[in-house]
Write a protein that holds these residues in place. Structure first.
Motif, PDB file in Angstrom:
ATOM      1  N   PHE A   1       0.914  -1.326  -0.040  1.00 51.94           N
ATOM      2  CA  PHE A   1       0.003  -0.037  -0.014  1.00 51.94           C
ATOM      3  C   PHE A   1       0.887   1.216   0.106  1.00 51.94           C
ATOM      4  O   PHE A   1       1.823   1.515   0.769  1.00 51.94           O
TER       5      PHE A   1
ATOM      6  N   LYS B   1      -8.019  -5.590  -2.818  1.00 52.01           N
ATOM      7  CA  LYS B   1      -8.291  -4.886  -3.664  1.00 52.01           C
ATOM      8  C   LYS B   1      -8.966  -3.521  -2.998  1.00 52.01           C
ATOM      9  O   LYS B   1      -8.706  -2.474  -3.600  1.00 52.01           O
ATOM     10  N   VAL B   2      -9.691  -3.596  -1.880  1.00 55.90           N
ATOM     11  CA  VAL B   2     -10.009  -2.605  -1.338  1.00 55.90           C
ATOM     12  C   VAL B   2      -9.462  -2.641   0.295  1.00 55.90           C
ATOM     13  O   VAL B   2      -9.316  -3.824   0.690  1.00 55.90           O
ATOM     14  N   VAL B   3      -9.415  -1.503   1.088  1.00 58.39           N
ATOM     15  CA  VAL B   3      -9.104  -1.342   2.219  1.00 58.39           C
ATOM     16  C   VAL B   3     -10.021  -0.552   3.180  1.00 58.39           C
ATOM     17  O   VAL B   3     -10.297   0.592   2.504  1.00 58.39           O
TER      18      VAL B   3
ATOM     19  N   ALA C   1     -11.148   2.097   6.015  1.00 58.78           N
ATOM     20  CA  ALA C   1     -10.609   3.359   6.849  1.00 58.78           C
ATOM     21  C   ALA C   1     -11.487   4.207   7.099  1.00 58.78           C
ATOM     22  O   ALA C   1     -12.294   4.531   5.981  1.00 58.78           O
TER      23      ALA C   1
ATOM     24  N   GLU D   1     -15.010   3.806   5.468  1.00 61.01           N
ATOM     25  CA  GLU D   1     -15.145   3.687   3.919  1.00 61.01           C
ATOM     26  C   GLU D   1     -14.307   2.731   3.443  1.00 61.01           C
ATOM     27  O   GLU D   1     -13.381   2.315   4.253  1.00 61.01           O
ATOM     28  N   LEU D   2     -14.473   2.301   2.188  1.00 61.24           N
ATOM     29  CA  LEU D   2     -13.696   1.544   1.584  1.00 61.24           C
ATOM     30  C   LEU D   2     -12.722   2.500   0.697  1.00 61.24           C
ATOM     31  O   LEU D   2     -13.209   3.516   0.124  1.00 61.24           O
ATOM     32  N   TRP D   3     -11.578   2.022   0.312  1.00 54.51           N
ATOM     33  CA  TRP D   3     -10.756   2.553  -0.552  1.00 54.51           C
ATOM     34  C   TRP D   3      -9.824   1.869  -1.308  1.00 54.51           C
ATOM     35  O   TRP D   3      -9.640   0.513  -0.906  1.00 54.51           O
ATOM     36  N   PRO D   4      -9.217   2.305  -2.425  1.00 57.72           N
ATOM     37  CA  PRO D   4      -8.457   1.405  -3.146  1.00 57.72           C
ATOM     38  C   PRO D   4      -7.302   0.665  -2.361  1.00 57.72           C
ATOM     39  O   PRO D   4      -6.679   1.567  -1.664  1.00 57.72           O
ATOM     40  N   GLY D   5      -7.026  -0.419  -2.327  1.00 58.44           N
ATOM     41  CA  GLY D   5      -5.975  -1.166  -1.567  1.00 58.44           C
ATOM     42  C   GLY D   5      -4.743  -1.658  -2.278  1.00 58.44           C
ATOM     43  O   GLY D   5      -4.468  -1.528  -3.420  1.00 58.44           O
TER      44      GLY D   5
ATOM     45  N   GLY E   1      -3.743  -4.284  -3.450  1.00 56.01           N
ATOM     46  CA  GLY E   1      -4.008  -5.350  -4.541  1.00 56.01           C
ATOM     47  C   GLY E   1      -4.337  -4.561  -5.834  1.00 56.01           C
ATOM     48  O   GLY E   1      -4.053  -4.851  -6.998  1.00 56.01           O
TER      49      GLY E   1
END
Lengths: 333, 333
Positions: free
Chosen positions: A164, A207-209, A211, A214-218, A220
């Protein structure tokens, strides 16, 4: 492995407790949820320790070092030592050192943050890229000139490790691309030879993380430009991929028969454990509902509501569990 | 479509010339190679014009506006007006306007550069993101707080358009991710309604892009983090995808029977033309060797060495062609 059992009576819990010496825990959705501790998790971990159990925390988080992750455990009042935390960044460093026998005279180009850097430093693997100021700036539009120079590239790089990276930028992508596609990059990585072989590793493929709710691009997702442009497949370290559990087994000399993995995700925890011949305990405090097992056709060894049930059932203090389940314990970051 | 013909005699060339009124040209590998003109390309284009032919240049380049692309033609002394240049950024703007009937009160969030912005401005489509200073900075490590605020997001965004972006950064990826995954984002995009529908477009899917004699990660790679994290498939405008040729056909009122596409790439040019019912002419001044047709099983309507052969054969001045083939004409950027 036994078919899934749902635990109810205190004797069920007592049997579970006696059956396993080593308790491996996923973090998010199990001991904490985002920035809040799961109700009763702290007490449950303490209870396992008091019962003579070994406790290990396994997280895909590669942005923070174990030292910083330990601070999060402290804030949430969950007892953990640095040695009991295995992050995908730490596992990546161990994998490079132990499995790939990465030569001491070669460097890792980091497309990631402090977490990867600290863990590489801890095992004396040289590195470049990452948080270094020269690699954290924008390039002038349509100007590749700074990237084609020989000085920009380090011929001793023998691995690109991606994780990340909130400072992802085109310059880093270009450098990583060139290391991964130079002549002989897919060949062996040898000591005393610069150029040539270059490993491609990804700390984790999430693929998402999550925080701040909310979800965010991770990680992957952030590595996909390199996978698409180089047409290479990285070695993926983190759950649910095998290198993570292999590393844990080796580091802690795990007895598969006497160990259990506790997680909230059917794919990254339960399948991960099953593929690694470890029994599993699904908790319902994270992303999975009980009916999802049927829908996905993935069955853990055991299901409980929350790890707080462990202590409630064992001590018979069901009142505490009921109270704890009302809300999570808030802790400021 | 006729099976592939290799042209040799002057009468072959004369027949080719008489058969088509509109000549569509790919740029890189056909009229130029990187920053150098292909030998004789300028004269060949002049010759076609002198023969009363219509000439159109079709390029996947989305980083530069047509105005800036025209400057490249000027530098390389290849006659072209702005109106004869179709870039994937221009085609994306036309596609939004004409095909998707993008409402005038909605905005496009740009993950790209000046090329997309200029073409959206030219058709009066509002935009945000792109080269705006606030979207071209790094975020503090592990701090998402600036991204979750309501002020950071523009509720009128109804499309995310991605192209090549040397200032790609995590903040832009997060904003695009949120626009593409908000409630109703996959639904219709309606005038007078903010929120809801959000189109996902990619100017072109080229995974790598050539510059300064090297390959680098291209637009098709830079958009993959969004595809992976949102699980959405973008509308891809550029060659070899249909929207590009559909736009060209509509804009220039193309007669398919009397038009030919000249390119150097079997997939992005020859298949592209064939799928659009347009005859094709393969030149060998770019990425394809003659034997590749057999290997790939992709056959153009015609093959010639270089577009410079057109003029050499027609005028009988084979001497010029031979001279020109020795080296490319160098032009400074």
């Amino acid at each position: 492995m036994a078919s899934t059992r749902k635990l109810s009576s205190p004797s069920d819990y007592a049997e579970l407790l006696s059956r396993y010496d080593t308790w491996l825990f996923d973090c998010d959705g199990v001991v904490w949820s985002g920035d809040d501790a799961i109700a009763g998790a702290s007490q449950a971990i303490d209870f396992l320790r008091a019962s003579g159990k070994r406790v290990i925390f396994v997280t895909n988080n590669a942005a923070r070092s174990r030292k910083l992750l330990k601070k999060k455990f402290d804030r949430l009042r969950i007892a953990a030592s640095e040695d009991e935390i295995v992050s995908s960044a730490f596992a990546a460093a161990i994998y490079l050192k132990e499995v790939l026998q990465f030569p001491t005279d070669r460097k890792v180009f980091v497309m990631g943050m402090e977490g990867i850097e600290a863990e590489l430093d801890a095992v004396n693997i040289k590195r470049c890229g990452g948080t270094q100021p020269g690699d954290n700036k924008f390039l002038p539009a349509n100007d590749y000139s700074s990237l084609v120079s020989e000085e920009a590239m380090d011929s001793s790089v023998g691995a690109v490790v991606c994780g990340f990276d909130m400072n992802l930028n085109y310059g880093k992508l270009c450098k990583a691309f060139r290391y991964l596609t130079r002549d002989g990059a897919q060949g062996p990585v040898l000591a005393g030879e610069t150029g040539g072989g270059c490993h491609f590793m990804l700390t984790n493929d999430d693929k998402v993380v999550p925080a701040l709710g909310e979800l965010w691009p991770g990680s992957g997702s952030l590595a996909t430009p390199l996978i698409a442009s180089t047409k290479r497949d990285p070695i993926i370290i983190g759950k649910p991929h095998a290198p993570m559990l292999d590393t844990v087994k080796k580091l802690y000399n795990i007895d598969e028969e006497r160990s259990i993995f506790v997680g909230d995700n059917l794919h990254t925890d339960i399948l991960f454990a099953r593929d690694g011949n470890i029994d599993s305990l699904l908790v319902l405090t994270g992303v999975t509902k009980e009916e999802d097992c049927q829908a996905e056709g993935i069955w853990p060894s055991f299901i409980i509501e929350s790890i707080s049930n462990m202590i409630a059932a064992e001590t018979g203090q069901k009142r505490i569990a009921a109270m704890c389940s009302v809300s999570t314990i808030h802790a400021s970051l």
